[in-house]
Design an enzyme around this catalytic site. Structure first.
Site, PDB file in Angstrom:
ATOM      1  N   GLU B  52       0.808  -1.225   0.000  1.00 55.31           N
ATOM      2  CA  GLU B  52       0.000   0.000   0.000  1.00 55.31           C
ATOM      3  C   GLU B  52       0.838   1.270   0.000  1.00 55.31           C
ATOM      4  O   GLU B  52       0.426   2.297  -0.524  1.00 55.31           O
ATOM      5  CB  GLU B  52      -0.956   0.015   1.198  1.00 55.31           C
ATOM      6  CG  GLU B  52      -2.082  -1.011   1.109  1.00 55.31           C
ATOM      7  CD  GLU B  52      -1.710  -2.337   1.763  1.00 55.31           C
ATOM      8  OE1 GLU B  52      -0.514  -2.570   2.032  1.00 55.31           O
ATOM      9  OE2 GLU B  52      -2.638  -3.153   1.997  1.00 55.31           O
ATOM     10  N   PHE B 114     -11.296  -6.545  14.369  1.00 55.72           N
ATOM     11  CA  PHE B 114     -10.261  -7.085  13.482  1.00 55.72           C
ATOM     12  C   PHE B 114      -9.903  -6.063  12.407  1.00 55.72           C
ATOM     13  O   PHE B 114     -10.785  -5.505  11.769  1.00 55.72           O
ATOM     14  CB  PHE B 114     -10.748  -8.391  12.837  1.00 55.72           C
ATOM     15  CG  PHE B 114      -9.759  -8.956  11.853  1.00 55.72           C
ATOM     16  CD1 PHE B 114      -8.522  -9.422  12.285  1.00 55.72           C
ATOM     17  CD2 PHE B 114     -10.049  -9.008  10.499  1.00 55.72           C
ATOM     18  CE1 PHE B 114      -7.595  -9.922  11.379  1.00 55.72           C
ATOM     19  CE2 PHE B 114      -9.133  -9.504   9.590  1.00 55.72           C
ATOM     20  CZ  PHE B 114      -7.896  -9.972  10.034  1.00 55.72           C
ATOM     21  N   GLN B 115      -8.627  -5.826  12.219  1.00 62.16           N
ATOM     22  CA  GLN B 115      -8.107  -4.864  11.249  1.00 62.16           C
ATOM     23  C   GLN B 115      -8.680  -3.463  11.441  1.00 62.16           C
ATOM     24  O   GLN B 115      -8.925  -2.740  10.480  1.00 62.16           O
ATOM     25  CB  GLN B 115      -8.317  -5.357   9.804  1.00 62.16           C
ATOM     26  CG  GLN B 115      -7.419  -6.558   9.479  1.00 62.16           C
ATOM     27  CD  GLN B 115      -7.387  -6.902   8.008  1.00 62.16           C
ATOM     28  OE1 GLN B 115      -8.348  -6.678   7.273  1.00 62.16           O
ATOM     29  NE2 GLN B 115      -6.268  -7.484   7.562  1.00 62.16           N
ATOM     30  N   LYS B 164     -17.223   0.005   6.431  1.00 65.86           N
ATOM     31  CA  LYS B 164     -17.794  -0.945   5.479  1.00 65.86           C
ATOM     32  C   LYS B 164     -19.293  -0.732   5.281  1.00 65.86           C
ATOM     33  O   LYS B 164     -19.795  -0.797   4.154  1.00 65.86           O
ATOM     34  CB  LYS B 164     -17.531  -2.373   5.968  1.00 65.86           C
ATOM     35  CG  LYS B 164     -17.983  -3.431   4.980  1.00 65.86           C
ATOM     36  CD  LYS B 164     -17.637  -4.830   5.453  1.00 65.86           C
ATOM     37  CE  LYS B 164     -17.990  -5.851   4.363  1.00 65.86           C
ATOM     38  NZ  LYS B 164     -17.719  -7.224   4.798  1.00 65.86           N
ATOM     39  N   MET B 473      24.592   7.862   0.961  1.00 70.82           N
ATOM     40  CA  MET B 473      24.613   9.172   1.602  1.00 70.82           C
ATOM     41  C   MET B 473      25.009   9.044   3.074  1.00 70.82           C
ATOM     42  O   MET B 473      25.759   9.863   3.603  1.00 70.82           O
ATOM     43  CB  MET B 473      23.250   9.866   1.455  1.00 70.82           C
ATOM     44  CG  MET B 473      23.245  11.308   1.935  1.00 70.82           C
ATOM     45  SD  MET B 473      24.443  12.343   1.049  1.00 70.82           S
ATOM     46  CE  MET B 473      23.430  13.034  -0.254  1.00 70.82           C
TER      47      MET B 473
END
Lengths: 166, 563
Positions: B52, B114-115, B164, B473
């Site tokens: 993501e 959940f999540q 949802k 770097m």
């Protein structure tokens, strides 16, 4: 230096977190903060007392103004505004001391809002200095507990903040 | 518009189409099932990424290349938190993206379902604004506002968190025509008095320097900037994000200033008597030691964000507003100035001759700067995207940029792993352009899984890895400031990048000698799919000039001194 800001915000969930989060992440110091609904239920008003020089104040005002839910930000100079805070003070009081405490409360135009055999709860409003003064006077009787509100402030005279949005 | 009730998922698709969205970078998940079911039939192009974070970076690259709002989509919980780096990156560089996240159903919010993650809380400090949609009927105006806020004023990321049940609830869809935001007024107009004062300060100055930032590109005012510079005969330096705002072939160009800027840009700023900052924010990588920055200069600061004024430096004249409008007005007040600046521009030309960007070429080992120059020679019109670190600085120094939106890089946040996914976004947004990611071997390994994204979606970009076997770097700073103690920066023997590309059915090319560089580039340009070029470069090459952190910008380390 202390500055008092009147901030009109959308009365929505999460707005207080947006404002307080801004202060903490940018390192500005909040001296006190009070929030309540205005005469328009869609709009809340925050009174924020902030510590800092003019540069910090300018940054605070412009950063606050960037928040989408902030409608207006106004600086209320102490010479052009009135402000009040409220404190509830629970002080030890028995037969011997009660009369003297009542007398002190009277001088400060404070109210007694609860009484028991061993305590009094005193409600006092005023600026920071007045509240500190009564606390000092009551100290020797034994202060059990103090709770204070943040300061709230309004412009003197006809001037208001936020104009058209309210 | 329709009178029959439709689901929130369908409504969201309608909203996006109303906003002209053609592409979404996303990754599905449990709570997004109803939305993905609608996307299945939609003509919106959905690019399935492999992480993501890369959806957010791709949306960012798309936005910077096209000027349109980029859109990314992730599921609740870990999907949403994986977007965070990409959102923070867009916030720091003022990129307009709308990030849409799934959320657990509204009755479960706050119960550690959940999540579940409080993504509006998490992204509060890194979004311009965010929304948790609590009622499906709010969806149309939320989306309308989100795109409006993201793309106007000082642009930035806006997040919409979508439980949802909002996607399955049905309602009568009407898309609002305009927004009503009491607290947001991006069109601040123009302060003509301030513009007039700016014009007179310019006329009074002997040694002006224009310091142009990303705001010039965002506001599409490159041609106004060019006209200003030529009218007043002032040299122009740009920030990293301002690269492309002013043609570097122009004799007034000083290229980039700051920590790894040109010496002549830094010297010019330090000796200027007037600094005209346009859409720039006086970042510490630009100013160095702030008290010693442009000590003789009065400062005009043109910016759309009032909070940037006097945030870091004193400003003599702020001019708040859209750079394009302000520059148009300013240009109308100024006339061609023939008389000024013989001496000033002469001094600058002498600095340019004395202190050009330079490196020592080799016949045996590939110098990274040479790779950049060869890429420019082969493809001067490419969109160059970079990772972060030495690769980024060499790209900024050794490519010659002539046009806005041709250099895409992570400036403020300095996000390793930005370049490849941003290149994907840029290519999807500009399919007819050649898009080249100048990468380091460290940065690329943060996001190399996106090779699957380009392989499966037939997206062609070129990943040019300047492979020096180090986190270069950091290695450079260890060499210069930490006694050559190379603590955990040696990443040699990590992976065979050619085989890695081939594993995804893509093209891998390795170049190990300077003589192999041009052929590798031309082979990559003619390939029909994404190419990874492994340029095995000098592992000890450093980025110079360099202003050490905290030093004044004219206290410059150069190769002779450092060697």
């Amino acid at each position: 230096m202390r500055h008092t800001l009147a901030v009109l915000v959308e009365n929505k969930p999460g707005v207080l977190a947006r404002v307080s989060g801004l202060f903490s992440r940018r390192g500005y110091n909040i001296d006190s903060l009070a929030v309540g609904m205005t005469e328009n239920p869609e709009i809340s008003r925050m009174t924020i007392v902030v510590e800092g020089d003019d540069r910090v104040l300018a940054q605070v005002i412009s950063q606050l103004s960037k928040l989408i839910d902030v409608i207006s930000v106004s600086d209320l100079p102490s010479s052009e505004s009135v402000d009040r805070g409220l404190a509830l003070i629970k002080v030890a009081a028995d037969m011997d001391t009660r009369a003297e405490i009542l007398q002190i409360a009277g001088i400060f135009r404070a109210k007694i809002i609860d009484i028991s055999a061993e305590t009094l709860v005193i409600e006092v409003t005023g600026d920071k200095g007045k509240i500190r003064a009564i606390e000092n006077m009551l100290g020797r009787f034994g202060i059990k507990e103090v709770v204070r509100t943040g300061r709230v402030a309004l412009h003197r005279g006809t001037k208001t903040v936020g104009g058209e949005y309210r | 518009m329709t009178d029959t009730p439709i689901s929130g998922a369908k409504a969201l698709i309608n909203c996006l189409k109303n906003e002209g969205v053609d592409t979404i970078f996303g990754y599905p998940g449990g709570v997004l099932l109803p939305l993905y079911d609608e996307l299945y039939d939609s003509d919106i192009n959905h690019i399935l990424v492999r992480h993501e974070q890369c959806a957010a970076h791709a949306a960012d690259g798309y936005a910077r290349a096209t000027g349109k709002v980029g859109v990314c989509l992730a599921t609740s919980g870990p999907g949403a938190t994986n977007l965070v780096t990409g959102i923070a990156n867009a916030y720091m560089d003022s990129t307009p993206i709308v990030a849409i996240t799934g959320q657990v159903p509204t009755p479960m919010i706050g119960n550690d379902a959940f999540q579940e993650a409080d993504i509006t809380g998490i992204t509060l400090p890194i979004t311009k604004h965010n929304y948790l949609v609590r009622d499906a009927e709010d969806l149309p105006w939320v989306v309308k506002e989100a795109f409006y806020i993201a793309s106007t004023g000082r642009p930035g990321p806006v997040l919409i968190d979508l439980p949802k049940d909002i996607t399955t609830d049905e309602f009568e869809f009407i898309y609002p025509k305009k927004t009503h935001l009491r607290g947001y007024h991006p069109d601040v107009g123009i302060d003509e008095d301030a513009v007039k004062r700016a014009a007179s300060m310019i006329l009074d100055s002997e040694c002006p320097v224009i310091y142009a930032g990303g705001g010039v590109i965002i506001s599409d005012s490159s041609s106004e900037l060019l006209r200003l510079a030529e009218t007043i005969q002032a040299p122009v330096t740009t920030t990293l994000l301002g690269i492309g705002a002013f043609p570097q072939s122009n004799k007034l160009s000083l290229r980039m200033l700051g920590m790894h800027g040109t010496k002549y840009a830094n010297y010019a700023v330090q000796e200027s008597d007037l600094l005209i900052a346009i859409g720039a924010r006086f970042d510490d990588r630009v100013t160095g030691k702030i008290d010693a920055f442009a000590p003789h200069a009065k400062v005009i600061h043109i910016d759309i964000d009032p909070a940037e004024i006097r945030k870091n430096v004193r400003v003599d004249l702020p001019v708040i507003g859209d750079a394009k409008t302000i520059l148009q007005s300013l240009n109308s007040h100024l006339q061609k100035m023939q008389t000024r600046s013989g001496a000033w521009l002469g001094k600058i030309d002498a600095w340019k001759k004395k202190h050009p960007l330079s490196y020592v070429q080799s016949d045996d080992v590939i110098k990274p700067q040479y790779v950049i120059q060869e890429i420019h020679r082969a493809c001067p019109d490419a969109i160059i995207v970079t990772e972060v670190g030495q690769n980024q600085m060499w790209a900024a120094q050794y490519f010659q940029f002539e046009n806005p939106r041709t250099f895409i890089t992570s400036g403020g946040l300095g996000t390793m792993g930005y370049g490849f996914p941003a290149a994907i976004g840029a290519k999807v947004g500009c399919p007819d352009r050649t898009v080249i990611d100048i990468a380091g071997d460290g940065s690329f390994q943060m996001v190399s899984q996106e090779l699957a994204t380009v392989a499966t979606n037939n997206i062609k970009v070129i990943v040019a890895i300047l492979n020096n076997s180090y986190l270069g770097m950091v290695r450079q700073w260890q060499e210069l400031f930490f006694d050559e103690r190379y603590s955990y920066t040696d990443i040699s023997q990590s992976v065979d990048f050619v085989k890695l590309a081939e594993a995804y059915n893509l093209v891998g090319i390795r170049a190990e000698k300077p003589s192999e560089v041009p052929a590798a580039i031309s082979e990559a340009l003619s390939a029909d799919r994404t190419v990874v070029i492994d340029f095995v470069v000098d592992p000890t090459e450093n980025v110079f000039p360099m202003v050490p952190a905290g030093a004044a910008i004219n206290e410059i380390l150069d190769p002779e001194v450092a060697a």
